[in-house]
Scaffold this active site. Structure first.
Site, PDB file in Angstrom:
ATOM      1  CD  GLU A 141      18.986  21.969 -16.035  1.00  0.00           C
ATOM      2  OE1 GLU A 141      17.789  22.145 -16.336  1.00  0.00           O
ATOM      3  OE2 GLU A 141      19.405  21.979 -14.855  1.00  0.00           O
ATOM      4  CB  CYS A 154      27.495  27.508 -13.869  1.00  0.00           C
ATOM      5  SG  CYS A 154      27.467  26.043 -12.827  1.00  0.00           S
ATOM      6  CB  CYS A 161      26.666  14.049 -10.015  1.00  0.00           C
ATOM      7  SG  CYS A 161      28.110  14.166  -8.918  1.00  0.00           S
ATOM      8  CB  CYS A 165      25.929  15.194  -2.256  1.00  0.00           C
ATOM      9  SG  CYS A 165      27.716  15.021  -2.448  1.00  0.00           S
ATOM     10  CB  CYS A 168      23.515  17.884  -4.776  1.00  0.00           C
ATOM     11  SG  CYS A 168      23.888  18.409  -6.465  1.00  0.00           S
ATOM     12  CB  CYS A 397      24.860  26.254  -5.934  1.00  0.00           C
ATOM     13  SG  CYS A 397      26.104  27.386  -6.561  1.00  0.00           S
TER      14      CYS A 397
END
Length: 413
Positions: A141, A154, A161, A165, A168, A397
C-alpha cells in the site's frame, strides 16, 4: 562528535503511582525464536524477482539495454522523459518512437510492475490510499496526502515487514519480500499521473506533483538498503530521474544502527527519522524487538552521527500509547538523552497512536499528550505533535496491511 557526559538512568519517582501497561499482542501470535525472543527477519525470502525495469538501472545501463533491444542510444533519454516527466508507460502515448517496434521495445524497458487493486479516498478528498498487487501477487500500500503547499506520498519499501513490532499492523504480517527499486519508484510515478489527472483535487499549478516522500509505508527501509538507495538516487536525479529534492525525502527506521551509519556516508542529504517510541531499554525491548540488537543509546548515537555527517536535523518519531510510553518521566528521560548529545540536532514528532477500542494499544489522552510535548519543549527540544491523516481509510501510520478483504479483491482482479 565531542565526548558527552554519561546519561543517568531516569526512573519514575514513585513507581507505584505510575500506571504501566505492558505491551502484548492481541488477535495474533508474535513469532518467537527457541529462547522466546521476538524473531527478526532481515533477509528477504526467496521469491521470483520482478522484471528488470528502467528505474532499476543506472543511466549508463539504460543505454546499454536500449542497444541490446536494437535501438539507438538516444531512445533511452526519450523513455526517461516519458516515464519520469509524463508519468506514462503506455506505448500508445510515445509517438516519437517507431510505431512498428514501439510496443515490444517499451515492454522490454518498462514492464508493468504495479496493478492497482483498489483506491480509497477520504471524504475531503485530500488523502488517497492505494492497494497495489505486485507481479507475484504480493500486496503493498501507499498513501498520497495533500497539504497546503506540498503533496506527500508515503511509500512502501517491502511487502510486509520483518521487524515484528507488536503495535504495527504491517509488522504482524511478517516479511513477504523486499521490493525492487523500480517497484518503489513506480508508486511515485503512478501517484504523479493521478495528480496530473486532477484526481487529488484542483491542482495549485499545472506541473503539480509529489514534492515529499516518506519511507514510512510497509517495510523497514534500511533492511532493503540497496534497493532503497537506488530508488532515492532515481528520485533525486535531475537529468535521468524524477528530479526531486533530497531534502523532501524522509527515510525512517526502527534503529538498524550499521545501516544508519552507511546512510550517513552516502552524501545524499535526505531527512533521517528514528522511530524510537520509548527512551528506556526495558520498554523499548518489548515495543521494538530490534532493540535487542541495538539499544536506545546506540541508536541515538547513530542518529547524532547522521546529523554530524549531513547537517540535516534528525526527526525522532514517538507513537504516544496510553499508559504505556506516555509518562511524564519518559518525556524527561527522552529530553535528557537528546540534550546529552548536544543542541539543535533533533526534532521530536510525537503522534497519537491510532486507537483501537478496548485494546491496550490506544492513543494517549489529550492532556497527557500536551504534557509530554510541553516537557520536551521546556527542556529545549523542538517538539511538534504530528497530524494523523487517513485514519478513516486505514491509511495512517501503523495501519498499512493487506487484509483478508484486500486479498479477496486482488484475487478477483
Amino acid at each position: 562528535m565531542p565526548e558527552q557526559p554519561p546519561v543517568r538512568s531516569t526512573t519514575p519517582p514513585d513507581a507505584s503511582a505510575v500506571r504501566q501497561v505492558r505491551p502484548r499482542t492481541e488477535g495474533w501470535s508474535q513469532k518467537k525464536d527457541s529462547e522466546g525472543r521476538p524473531m527478526l527477519q532481515f533477509a528477504s525470502p526467496k521469491r521470483g524477482k520482478p522484471p528488470v525495469h528502467l528505474a532499476d538501472m543506472t543511466a549508463e545501463q539504460r543505454v546499454e539495454k536500449v542497444k541490446e533491444l536494437g535501438m539507438p542510444a538516444f531512445r533511452a533519454a526519450q523513455l526517461e522523459k516519458h516515464y519520469f516527466t509524463h508519468y506514462t508507460a503506455d506505448p500508445e502515448r510515445m509517438t516519437d518512437l517507431p510505431a512498428a517496434t514501439r510496443a515490444e521495445f517499451v515492454a522490454g524497458m518498462l514492464p508493468p510492475l504495479l496493478t492497482e487493486v483498489r483506491r480509497l479516498k477520504t471524504d475531503r478528498g485530500d488523502t488517497i490510499k492505494f492497494l497495489w498487487k505486485l507481479h507475484d501477487g504480493a500486496l503493498v500500500e501507499s498513501v498520497l496526502m495533500r497539504y497546503p503547499g506540498r503533496i506527500t506520498l508515503c511509500v512502501s519499501s517491502q511487502a510486509g515487514c520483518g521487524m515484528n513490532c507488536p503495535f504495527c499492523a504491517t509488522g504482524q504480517a511478517g516479511l513477504t519480500r523486499n521490493m525492487s527499486a523500480a517497484e518503489i519508484i513506480d508508486q511515485v510515478v503512478r501517484a504523479n499521473a493521478l495528480i496530473r489527472a486532477g484526481e487529488l483535487g484542483e491542482p495549485e499549478h499545472p506541473d503539480e506533483r509529489v514534492t515529499n516522500i516518506v519511507f514510512m509505508g510497509m517495510g523497514e527501509p534500511l533492511a532493503n538498503y540497496a534497493r532503497l538507495m537506488q530508488s532515492v538516487r532515481v528520485m533525486t536525479d535531475q537529468k535521468h530521474g524524477l528530479g526531486m529534492s533530497a531534502r523532501g525525502i524522509t527515510v525512517s527506521t526502527v534503529g538498524l544502527v550499521p545501516a544508519i551509519k552507511k546512510l550517513a556516508a552516502e552524501e545524499i542529504p535526505v531527512t533521517f527519522a528514528l522511530s524510537l517510541h520509548a527512551p528506556d531499554d526495558q520498554l523499548r525491548d518489548e515495543l521494538i524487538p530490534v532493540n535487542s540488537r541495538w539499544k536506545v543509546d546506540e541508536a541515538l548515537d547513530a542518529a547524532r552521527a547522521y546529523f554530524d555527517a549531513t547537517g540535516r536535523r534528525v526527526s525522532i518519531e514517538y507513537a504516544l500509547i496510553k499508559d504505556m510510553n506516555d509518562h511524564a518521566w519518559r518525556a524527561d528521560l527522552l529530553a535528557e538523552k537528546l540534550n546529552a548529545r548536544g543542541r539543535g540536532w533533533v526534532h521530536v514528532n510525537p503522534i497519537p497512536l491510532n486507537p483501537t477500542p478496548g485494546s491496550v494499544w490506544t492513543s494517549s489522552e489529550k492532556p497527557v499528550q500536551a504534557e509530554f510535548v510541553r516537557r520536551l519543549n521546556a527542556a529545549g527540544i523542538p517538539t511538534t505533535l504530528r497530524d494523523t491523516r487517513g485514519k478513516e481509510i486505514d491509511g495512517a501510520c501503523g495501519q498499512l496491511v493487506a487484509t483478508e478483504e484486500d486479498q479477496a479483491a486482488a484475487a478477483a482482479g
